[in-house]
Design a protein around this motif. Structure first.
Motif, mmCIF file in Angstrom:
data_model
loop_
_atom_site.group_PDB
_atom_site.id
_atom_site.type_symbol
_atom_site.label_atom_id
_atom_site.label_comp_id
_atom_site.label_asym_id
_atom_site.label_seq_id
_atom_site.Cartn_x
_atom_site.Cartn_y
_atom_site.Cartn_z
ATOM 1 N N GLY A 2 -46.034 17.969 18.004
ATOM 2 C CA GLY A 2 -45.866 16.525 18.742
ATOM 3 C C GLY A 2 -46.954 16.215 19.321
ATOM 4 O O GLY A 2 -47.838 16.920 19.709
ATOM 5 N N VAL A 3 -47.164 14.700 20.094
ATOM 6 C CA VAL A 3 -48.053 14.527 20.841
ATOM 7 C C VAL A 3 -47.944 15.270 22.076
ATOM 8 O O VAL A 3 -48.810 15.053 22.835
ATOM 9 C CB VAL A 3 -48.200 12.833 20.792
ATOM 10 N N LEU A 4 -46.850 15.499 22.376
ATOM 11 C CA LEU A 4 -46.584 16.221 23.722
ATOM 12 C C LEU A 4 -47.098 17.782 23.695
ATOM 13 O O LEU A 4 -46.703 18.501 24.799
ATOM 14 C CB LEU A 4 -44.971 16.113 24.286
ATOM 15 N N GLY A 5 -47.502 18.182 22.569
ATOM 16 C CA GLY A 5 -47.812 19.546 22.493
ATOM 17 C C GLY A 5 -46.736 20.550 22.083
ATOM 18 O O GLY A 5 -47.042 21.832 22.397
ATOM 19 N N GLN A 6 -45.654 19.929 21.721
ATOM 20 C CA GLN A 6 -44.554 20.919 20.973
ATOM 21 C C GLN A 6 -44.688 20.933 19.668
ATOM 22 O O GLN A 6 -44.828 20.187 18.847
ATOM 23 C CB GLN A 6 -43.251 20.434 21.428
ATOM 24 N N ILE A 7 -44.350 22.405 19.286
ATOM 25 C CA ILE A 7 -44.405 22.528 17.521
ATOM 26 C C ILE A 7 -42.790 22.496 17.399
ATOM 27 O O ILE A 7 -41.875 22.818 18.085
ATOM 28 C CB ILE A 7 -44.801 23.965 17.338
ATOM 29 N N MET A 8 -42.611 21.433 16.422
ATOM 30 C CA MET A 8 -41.217 20.997 16.247
ATOM 31 C C MET A 8 -40.686 21.066 14.600
ATOM 32 O O MET A 8 -41.573 20.777 13.847
ATOM 33 C CB MET A 8 -40.986 19.371 16.724
ATOM 34 N N GLN A 9 -39.622 21.238 14.446
ATOM 35 C CA GLN A 9 -39.005 21.309 12.911
ATOM 36 C C GLN A 9 -37.952 20.256 12.954
ATOM 37 O O GLN A 9 -37.177 20.171 13.800
ATOM 38 C CB GLN A 9 -38.374 23.035 12.686
ATOM 39 N N GLN A 10 -38.222 19.187 12.131
ATOM 40 C CA GLN A 10 -37.227 18.154 11.961
ATOM 41 C C GLN A 10 -36.862 18.051 10.648
ATOM 42 O O GLN A 10 -37.414 18.343 9.702
ATOM 43 C CB GLN A 10 -37.839 16.992 12.469
ATOM 44 N N THR A 11 -35.626 17.469 10.505
ATOM 45 C CA THR A 11 -34.872 17.193 9.362
ATOM 46 C C THR A 11 -34.793 15.618 9.110
ATOM 47 O O THR A 11 -34.289 15.146 10.249
ATOM 48 C CB THR A 11 -33.463 17.895 9.138
ATOM 49 N N TRP A 12 -34.600 15.172 7.912
ATOM 50 C CA TRP A 12 -34.284 13.629 7.598
ATOM 51 C C TRP A 12 -33.026 13.699 7.314
ATOM 52 O O TRP A 12 -32.174 14.316 6.609
ATOM 53 C CB TRP A 12 -35.265 13.230 6.568
ATOM 54 N N LEU A 13 -32.354 12.691 8.182
ATOM 55 C CA LEU A 13 -30.971 12.225 8.036
ATOM 56 C C LEU A 13 -30.604 10.795 7.052
ATOM 57 O O LEU A 13 -31.206 10.065 7.801
ATOM 58 C CB LEU A 13 -30.214 12.221 9.210
ATOM 59 N N ASP A 14 -30.392 10.884 5.880
ATOM 60 C CA ASP A 14 -30.034 9.694 5.059
ATOM 61 C C ASP A 14 -29.171 8.674 5.782
ATOM 62 O O ASP A 14 -29.236 7.625 5.591
ATOM 63 C CB ASP A 14 -29.696 10.081 3.850
ATOM 64 N N TRP A 23 -35.677 22.047 15.625
ATOM 65 C CA TRP A 23 -36.129 23.347 16.520
ATOM 66 C C TRP A 23 -37.410 22.882 16.961
ATOM 67 O O TRP A 23 -38.149 22.134 16.446
ATOM 68 C CB TRP A 23 -36.313 24.601 15.406
ATOM 69 N N ALA A 24 -37.683 23.271 18.375
ATOM 70 C CA ALA A 24 -38.755 22.989 19.155
ATOM 71 C C ALA A 24 -39.398 24.024 19.933
ATOM 72 O O ALA A 24 -38.446 24.756 20.572
ATOM 73 C CB ALA A 24 -38.641 21.737 19.856
ATOM 74 N N GLN A 25 -40.503 24.281 19.988
ATOM 75 C CA GLN A 25 -41.237 25.377 20.592
ATOM 76 C C GLN A 25 -42.285 25.006 21.558
ATOM 77 O O GLN A 25 -43.346 24.467 20.713
ATOM 78 C CB GLN A 25 -41.401 26.684 20.034
ATOM 79 N N PRO A 26 -42.362 25.032 22.608
ATOM 80 C CA PRO A 26 -41.283 25.417 23.882
ATOM 81 C C PRO A 26 -40.597 24.377 23.771
ATOM 82 O O PRO A 26 -40.669 23.137 23.485
ATOM 83 C CB PRO A 26 -42.282 25.446 25.097
ATOM 84 N N ARG A 27 -39.200 24.791 24.145
ATOM 85 C CA ARG A 27 -38.198 23.785 24.214
ATOM 86 C C ARG A 27 -38.228 22.809 25.270
ATOM 87 O O ARG A 27 -37.803 21.466 25.028
ATOM 88 C CB ARG A 27 -36.875 24.720 24.470
ATOM 89 N N LYS A 28 -38.829 23.065 26.282
ATOM 90 C CA LYS A 28 -39.166 21.702 27.438
ATOM 91 C C LYS A 28 -40.397 21.390 27.413
ATOM 92 O O LYS A 28 -41.219 22.248 27.209
ATOM 93 C CB LYS A 28 -38.537 22.571 28.769
ATOM 94 N N GLN A 29 -40.562 20.346 27.875
ATOM 95 C CA GLN A 29 -41.811 19.674 27.738
ATOM 96 C C GLN A 29 -42.598 20.355 28.819
ATOM 97 O O GLN A 29 -43.843 20.495 28.838
ATOM 98 C CB GLN A 29 -41.736 18.174 27.946
ATOM 99 N N CYS A 30 -41.994 20.620 29.897
ATOM 100 C CA CYS A 30 -42.749 21.353 31.138
ATOM 101 C C CYS A 30 -43.200 22.524 30.950
ATOM 102 O O CYS A 30 -44.103 23.082 31.569
ATOM 103 C CB CYS A 30 -41.964 21.323 32.387
ATOM 104 N N ASP A 31 -42.573 23.122 29.754
ATOM 105 C CA ASP A 31 -43.361 24.430 29.410
ATOM 106 C C ASP A 31 -44.385 24.366 28.561
ATOM 107 O O ASP A 31 -45.245 25.275 28.290
ATOM 108 C CB ASP A 31 -42.080 25.228 28.508
#
Length: 574
Positions: A2-14, A23-31
């Motif tokens: 993401g633009v905030l520097g987090q590696i994220m896994q997202q799923t699409w909800l119909d 899932w996101a790593q790091p979990r907090k933006q401040c991390d």
């Protein structure tokens, strides 16, 4: 990512037609590493970044747009010139996570030793002490600082903020600059008011001076038993030389003391004066008690002020009041030519070369008056006593009291009031009142013969023929014995060809007919030229004593001037 520097896994909800964060790593933006940049503190609760105390955003524009990556910078510079004194203030905080990876861990006995270690490392930006002999030191920029919650604590960290002393010094310098600016402004303001006041006062004084001087220019005083004011109604000439008050002249001449007296002029005595700064002047006075010369005085001021030539005396100023009329000239230390050439001792100071230079100088001065100045001027009183000598014996023509201006190409005029010095006056002027530039040429010829012979034209008579100097010179010329005319002291130093040339030119100048006399411009060419064939002169006008006229030849043409009892006669030449 993401633009905030987090590696994220997202799923699409119909159902909701949207992405769901799985899932996101790091979990907090401040991390996210360096999310708030150097010296920036991440506040997870408020989802924002702040700068440490004593720091400011590096780029306000980026921070306003929520881009904090540029971080913060100190508001004050660090002081690293002295490590023995704590010149840098520290920001102490215990509710903030420690920065990422310290640079150095050292073992110390107590917290004060950790502080001393910071002093020995100027690049140190922060340190902390864990209470168990471990001192952690950070150098360079600090990253990953996070604000803790109200109930969370961390080890106390000490962060350098910059020198308070330097900040105070800047404030002092700024205060000094402000005070200096205010003082400079006040000085400028006071100076401006003073200048305006001075200019107004000077202008008022100048107006009064102009009024007084204007009165002197337009009114000329004449005394006939009592002082009268003569209005200058028919003239609007301006005078180009300064007016001097009588008090200034009295101080310069020591109240016209006899010790300062240089001699007696045609219209009054002449004194030496000294102005402040050792400026020497000649002061020519015209006493009102003489009853003569006021017109000549005015004429001299207005005329000579317009003339400038190296062989004309320079007028420096004038003064006029009910009792005195005064002219101020440049001082001539060697006085006049007649003092030297007619004195048996002083004449030896003028050898032939110097006399020849004097003859050329006065010729140039007369040529300037007749042909080269912006005015065509006839001197009318050209004689040896009116030729002044400066410290180097350079001649300067003076005394323009009788001078007249003729307009345009006119070279002659007439007058009913004949004034001048007999012996130097041309016959047409002495008899008929007719004067021209050729009248000055006649006077020049007389002066040249007197300069060569050391004898006066008037008062010199050969006993057997009762001739004046002109007659004697003509007699020697016709007998081809003209070299006998020269003064004896010059016989060894003279250039005989130059002497004969000067006598020839002088006799050309004193010819009876004005039309036969050369112009002064031609005289200069004849005197200065080499190998020029000069014309032969014709008979000059002779002046003899009246008691000898009965023995004159019957063929002679005689003119008698009653007020001087002289006879002008013509005699045959060769």
């Amino acid at each position: 990512m993401g633009v905030l520097g987090q590696i994220m896994q997202q799923t699409w909800l119909d159902g909701s037609i949207d992405w769901n964060l799985f899932w996101a790593q790091p979990r907090k933006q401040c991390d996210v590493y360096a999310k708030c940049g150097a010296f920036g503190v991440c506040d997870e609760a408020n989802a924002t970044c702040n700068c440490l105390s004593g720091y400011k955003p590096r780029s306000d524009r980026e921070w306003i747009s929520n881009d904090y990556s540029s971080g913060c910078v100190r508001e004050r510079n660090l002081q690293c010139d002295a490590v023995t004194d704590d010149k840098d203030s520290l920001w102490i905080n215990s509710i903030m996570t420690l920065p990422a990876s310290q640079d150095t861990n050292i073992t110390v006995g107590e917290a004060s030793q950790c502080r001393s270690a910071r002093f020995n490392n100027c690049s140190c930006t922060a340190y902390t002490y864990d209470g168990s002999r471990t001192c952690s030191i950070w150098t360079g920029d600090l990253f990953n600082l996070q604000q803790l919650g109200n109930n969370e604590t961390e080890r106390t960290i000490f962060v350098k903020r910059g020198s308070e002393a330097q900040n105070k010094a800047k404030k002092v310098m700024m205060q000094k600059a402000i005070v200096s600016s205010i003082i400079a402004f006040m000085v400028l303001l006071i100076g401006s008011f003073s200048y305006i006041y001075y200019r107004r006062k000077t202008a008022k004084r100048a107006d009064r001076s102009k009024g007084n001087q204007g009165a002197h220019i337009s009114h000329w005083h004449k005394v006939e038993g009592e002082a009268k004011v003569l209005m200058n109604e028919n003239s609007d000439e301006a005078i180009d030389v300064p007016y001097f008050p009588l008090e200034t002249i009295l101080a310069a001449t020591n109240n016209f003391s006899n010790a300062n007296k240089l001699g007696q002029g045609g219209f009054g005595p002449v004194y030496k004066g000294t102005f402040p700064g050792e400026k020497e002047i000649a002061v020519k006075t015209l006493s009102s008690h003489s009853g003569q010369g006021i017109d000549e005085f005015k004429n001299e001021v207005t005329l000579i002020a317009k003339l400038q030539h190296r062989n004309l005396v320079r007028l420096l100023g004038y003064c006029i009041n009910a009792m005195e009329h005064i002219l101020l000239y440049e001082y001539m230390p060697n006085k006049s030519l007649d003092i030297f050439i007619f004195d048996g001792t002083l004449c030896q100071l003028l050898d032939w070369n110097k006399r020849y230079d004097i003859i050329l100088g006065i010729a140039r001065g007369l040529a300037y008056l007749h042909h080269d100045s912006r005015l065509r001027i006839i001197h009318r009183d050209f004689k040896t006593s009116n030729i002044l000598l400066d410290e180097e014996m350079n001649p300067k023509i003076s005394d323009f009291g009788l001078a007249r201006i003729v307009e345009g190409k006119i070279t002659e005029a007439n007058t009913k009031k004949i004034m001048g010095t007999y012996g130097y006056m041309s016959p047409e002027y002495a008899l008929d009142g007719s004067f021209s530039i050729k009248s000055d040429v006649f006077s020049f010829g007389v002066v040249v013969l007197e300069t060569i012979s050391g004898r006066r034209n008037t008062g010199f008579y050969q006993s057997e023929n009762a001739l004046n100097l002109l007659g004697y010179a003509w007699k020697l010329w016709t007998e081809e014995e003209e070299i006998q005319l020269i003064e004896k002291s010059l016989l060894e130093s003279c250039n005989r060809s130059e002497v004969i040339k000067c006598i020839n030119v002088a006799l050309l100048c004193v010819q009876e007919d004005p039309n036969d006399r050369p112009n002064m411009s031609d005289v200069i060419l004849m005197l200065g030229g080499e190998g020029i064939s000069l014309p032969q002169p014709s008979r000059p006008a002779f002046v003899i004593r009246k008691h000898t006229t009965s023995t004159s030849s019957s063929s002679s043409k005689q003119y008698i001037v009653s007020n001087n009892q002289v006879t002008i006669t013509v005699e045959e030449g060769r």
